[in-house]
Design a protein around this motif. Structure first.
Motif, short mmCIF file in Angstrom:
data_model
loop_
_atom_site.label_atom_id
_atom_site.label_comp_id
_atom_site.label_asym_id
_atom_site.label_seq_id
_atom_site.Cartn_x
_atom_site.Cartn_y
_atom_site.Cartn_z
N PHE A 279 0.69 -1.17 0.02
CA PHE A 279 0.15 -0.63 -0.50
C PHE A 279 0.83 0.68 -0.40
CE2 PHE A 279 -2.64 3.28 1.58
CZ PHE A 279 -3.60 3.06 1.36
N ASP A 280 0.24 2.24 -0.88
CA ASP A 280 1.90 3.36 -1.17
C ASP A 280 0.70 4.10 -0.93
OD1 ASP A 280 3.23 5.26 -2.33
OD2 ASP A 280 4.02 4.92 -4.13
N VAL A 281 1.00 5.01 0.63
CA VAL A 281 0.10 6.51 0.88
C VAL A 281 0.08 7.22 -0.33
CG1 VAL A 281 -0.42 7.83 2.27
CG2 VAL A 281 0.06 5.51 2.84
N GLU A 282 1.46 7.58 -0.74
CA GLU A 282 1.70 8.74 -1.12
C GLU A 282 0.58 8.60 -2.57
OE1 GLU A 282 6.00 9.63 -1.73
OE2 GLU A 282 5.27 10.48 -0.09
N LYS A 283 0.92 7.06 -3.07
CA LYS A 283 0.41 7.35 -4.61
C LYS A 283 -1.86 7.35 -4.33
CE LYS A 283 -0.01 4.83 -9.19
NZ LYS A 283 0.56 3.51 -9.91
N MET A 284 -2.27 6.44 -3.47
CA MET A 284 -2.81 6.89 -3.03
C MET A 284 -3.75 8.46 -2.93
SD MET A 284 -6.09 5.80 -1.75
CE MET A 284 -7.42 7.63 -2.39
N GLN A 285 -2.58 9.56 -2.42
CA GLN A 285 -3.11 10.59 -2.32
C GLN A 285 -3.47 11.32 -3.75
OE1 GLN A 285 -0.40 11.55 0.75
NE2 GLN A 285 -1.85 11.62 2.71
N TRP A 286 -1.94 10.84 -4.62
CA TRP A 286 -2.30 11.50 -6.32
C TRP A 286 -3.86 11.33 -6.36
CZ3 TRP A 286 -2.15 8.56 -10.06
CH2 TRP A 286 -2.98 8.76 -11.45
N MET A 287 -4.31 9.94 -6.78
CA MET A 287 -5.37 9.47 -6.80
C MET A 287 -6.27 10.32 -6.41
SD MET A 287 -6.71 7.60 -8.67
CE MET A 287 -5.45 6.26 -9.35
N ASN A 288 -6.53 10.55 -5.11
CA ASN A 288 -7.15 11.55 -4.44
C ASN A 288 -7.51 12.47 -5.39
OD1 ASN A 288 -9.78 11.82 -2.51
ND2 ASN A 288 -7.93 13.03 -1.36
N TYR A 289 -6.33 13.09 -5.01
CA TYR A 289 -6.47 14.81 -6.03
C TYR A 289 -6.82 14.47 -7.53
CZ TYR A 289 -4.03 18.86 -8.23
OH TYR A 289 -4.06 20.13 -9.08
N GLU A 290 -6.19 13.49 -8.22
CA GLU A 290 -6.99 13.25 -9.59
C GLU A 290 -8.64 13.64 -9.45
OE1 GLU A 290 -5.08 13.67 -12.68
OE2 GLU A 290 -3.38 14.03 -10.83
N HIS A 291 -8.71 12.59 -8.87
CA HIS A 291 -10.84 12.86 -8.58
C HIS A 291 -10.64 13.85 -7.96
CE1 HIS A 291 -11.37 7.99 -9.98
NE2 HIS A 291 -9.86 8.09 -9.46
N LEU A 292 -10.24 14.98 -6.65
CA LEU A 292 -10.59 15.69 -6.58
C LEU A 292 -10.85 16.75 -7.31
CD1 LEU A 292 -11.82 16.64 -3.76
CD2 LEU A 292 -8.57 17.26 -3.49
N ARG A 293 -9.99 17.20 -8.06
CA ARG A 293 -10.44 18.19 -9.25
C ARG A 293 -11.13 18.67 -10.53
NH1 ARG A 293 -4.85 17.04 -12.55
NH2 ARG A 293 -5.02 19.00 -13.53
N ASN A 294 -11.19 17.00 -10.17
CA ASN A 294 -12.34 16.68 -11.31
C ASN A 294 -14.24 16.25 -10.54
OD1 ASN A 294 -11.06 16.39 -13.71
ND2 ASN A 294 -10.28 14.61 -13.02
N LEU A 295 -14.03 16.48 -9.41
CA LEU A 295 -15.01 16.25 -9.04
C LEU A 295 -16.29 17.52 -10.02
CD1 LEU A 295 -15.77 14.55 -6.96
CD2 LEU A 295 -14.76 15.70 -5.25
N PRO A 296 -17.35 16.70 -10.15
CA PRO A 296 -18.69 18.40 -10.17
C PRO A 296 -18.67 19.76 -9.14
CG PRO A 296 -19.18 15.88 -10.43
CD PRO A 296 -18.12 15.90 -9.56
#
Length: 452
Positions: A279-296
């Motif tokens: 489990f890579d916390v940093e990649k998880m956080q990156w992934m979260n940002y990718e989804h966060l910025r595209n949220l309606p």
RNA sequence: GACCCCUUCGUCUAGUGGUUAGGACACCGGCCUUUCACGCCGGCGACACGGGUUCGAGUCCCGUAGGGGUCGCCA
């Protein structure tokens, strides 16, 4: 035959990230095949079995968006369920287990021993057909050589995990058992039990485990190990789903960020890996940002509220315009309250390190001129402001910074923030001018007290 | 102790006998730029080891080492 899969957690008080991933794989497979996803609560351990603990599981799955076609309606075992293969709490299924044990005994496949019931296990190796690992030939261990038979009902009358698990899968018509690899060795017992019960076992797919970043076994205390940690930090659930899907499964091309619909479309058992993943916390956080910025925006706004942003009495349009300038800048929603505070209050201190430079005496004249230009600008939009500011900088023969930094400091008080022109446009002319004047006043003060 | 699974950059992975071993996160440069971030360009960085098989092996076989799992009247 329609696919029926299940997730069968035991209520321990938290939902482990590995369990969440197992649930996800089952759910994805059900949705991909148009099958059924069944939720069954293995609450036979009465000690730690509480409505709260069950709720943690239900809420975790709901948060992730993993809806179940059959299973508990809520955390009360007595309160009904959906689906006609219930009850879906093992604590409610005692009679079913007892009935099957009787049959096994009658057939001579189980026998009493010191008050417990033992299952008469085969003495030879078992071939486990596994959709991920292939055919696994499971030999007997040295202990099993001595005593292959195992207990299926304890002397206190309670049936054990292996038995109830198999009976439930059988009774619930489960076609594919997708579970952690930690159950692979036990599967020989399960296969034998299915056959003894007169049924062919379902298909098995043992998925690799999720380990800590150092390769050790992940336990609940480890970083990122518990789902509620991600819930509490207001992570985007789709991001967790997306990240987890990529742990032990691969779409086989370079896809990384994918919406759930695409995951469903592409997910299948053959692409599951055999090796454990860390489990890579940093990649998880990156992934979260990718989804966060595209949220309606409505969802982003909701998240902002949960993260503690105080909108005050700001108008809806203003709130959304303000948040829009932050959405592609803020990596974690927990950073948002500080990041956007200046939008919703006029009362803030200047970052002194920044103010000292931005409000230096040599910037004052230009800054004062900028204020007048902004006051008379026909349109207070980002482009006109940018054009005007740059023109002034050229006219004065100063760096753009010499105007931008004082303006940024005056408007927000801090070094980091949204695009200056965007933020001023959102703030509006009155607020901007007021803040510029406040900064100008301060520059006067420091001129008098300072270098004099 | 026995049994089972696994082993490609630090991490997640692509790769099914012939590739300059590809991508993503992280890291380091550069560009862009009012800050931060995005984006773009570039860099660093891997086939655990040893034997086979083969014209040729990350890919197939065997062994070793390492990691993980299981052997319970826990789940």
């Amino acid at each position: 035959m329609s696919v029926r899969v299940r997730f069968a957690p035991s209520p321990t008080g938290h939902l482990h990230i590995g369990g969440a991933r197992t649930a996800l794989f089952n759910w994805l497979y059900a949705r991909h095949t148009g099958g059924q996803f069944v939720l069954r609560i293995e609450d036979t351990d009465e000690e730690r079995n509480t409505p709260e603990a069950i709720n943690v599981i239900l809420e975790g799955l709901r948060w992730l968006g993993l809806d179940w076609d059959e299973g508990p309606a809520n955390n009360d075992p007595a309160d009904g369920s959906k689906g006609d293969h219930g009850p879906y709490f093992q604590s409610q299924r005692g009679e079913i287990y007892a009935r099957h044990v009787e049959v096994l005994k009658e057939k001579g496949l189980a026998y009493e021993h010191e008050g417990a019931v033992r299952f008469r296990m085969q003495r030879e190796a078992t071939t486990i057909p596994d959709l991920v690992c292939g055919d696994v030939v499971r030999e007997l261990t040295d202990r099993e050589q001595e005593q292959p038979d195992f207990v299926i009902v304890r002397s206190d009358g309670k049936p054990v995990f292996h038995l109830v698990n198999v009976i439930d899968d059988l009774e619930m018509g489960i076609t594919h058992v997708i579970r952690g690899e930690d159950h692979l060795s036990n599967t020989s017992k399960h296969i034998a039990l299915f056959r003894a019960l007169g049924a062919e076992p379902p298909a098995f797919a043992h998925i690799p485990l999720i380990l800590n970043s150092d390769g050790s076994k992940m336990s609940k205390r480890d970083d990122g190990a518990s789902l509620d940690g991600w819930q509490q930090t207001h992570c985007v659930p789709e991001a967790v789903v997306n990240y987890l899907s990529l742990l032990g499964w691969s779409p086989k091309d370079d896809s990384q960020v994918m919406p759930v619909a695409e995951l469903i479309e592409r997910f299948d058992l053959p692409q599951i890996n055999r090796a454990n993943a860390r489990f890579d916390v940093e990649k998880m956080q990156w992934m979260n940002y990718e989804h966060l910025r595209n949220l309606p925006m409505p969802r982003y706004r909701q998240l902002a509220l949960k993260a503690g942003v105080e909108f005050g009495d700001a108008a809806e349009d203003y709130i959304e315009a303000a948040l829009a300038t932050c959405q592609n800048k803020v990596k974690q929603i927990s950073d948002l309250p500080d990041y956007c505070r200046f939008y919703f209050t006029d009362i803030f201190e200047y970052d002194e390190a920044m103010a000292a430079k931005a409000f230096a005496p040599e910037n004052k004249d230009g800054f004062a001129k900028l204020r007048e230009i902004f006051a008379n600008l026909e349109s207070f939009g980002p482009e006109p402001m940018e054009t005007a500011l740059k023109a002034l900088a050229e006219q004065l023969d100063v760096k753009i910074r010499a105007l931008v930094m004082p303006a940024r400091c005056a408007c927000t008080g801090v070094k980091i923030g949204p695009s200056l022109y965007d933020l001023m446009a959102v703030l509006g002319r009155d607020r901007v001018l007021a803040r510029l004047d406040r900064a100008l006043a301060r520059m006067d003060e420091s001129n008098e007290t300072g270098e004099a």
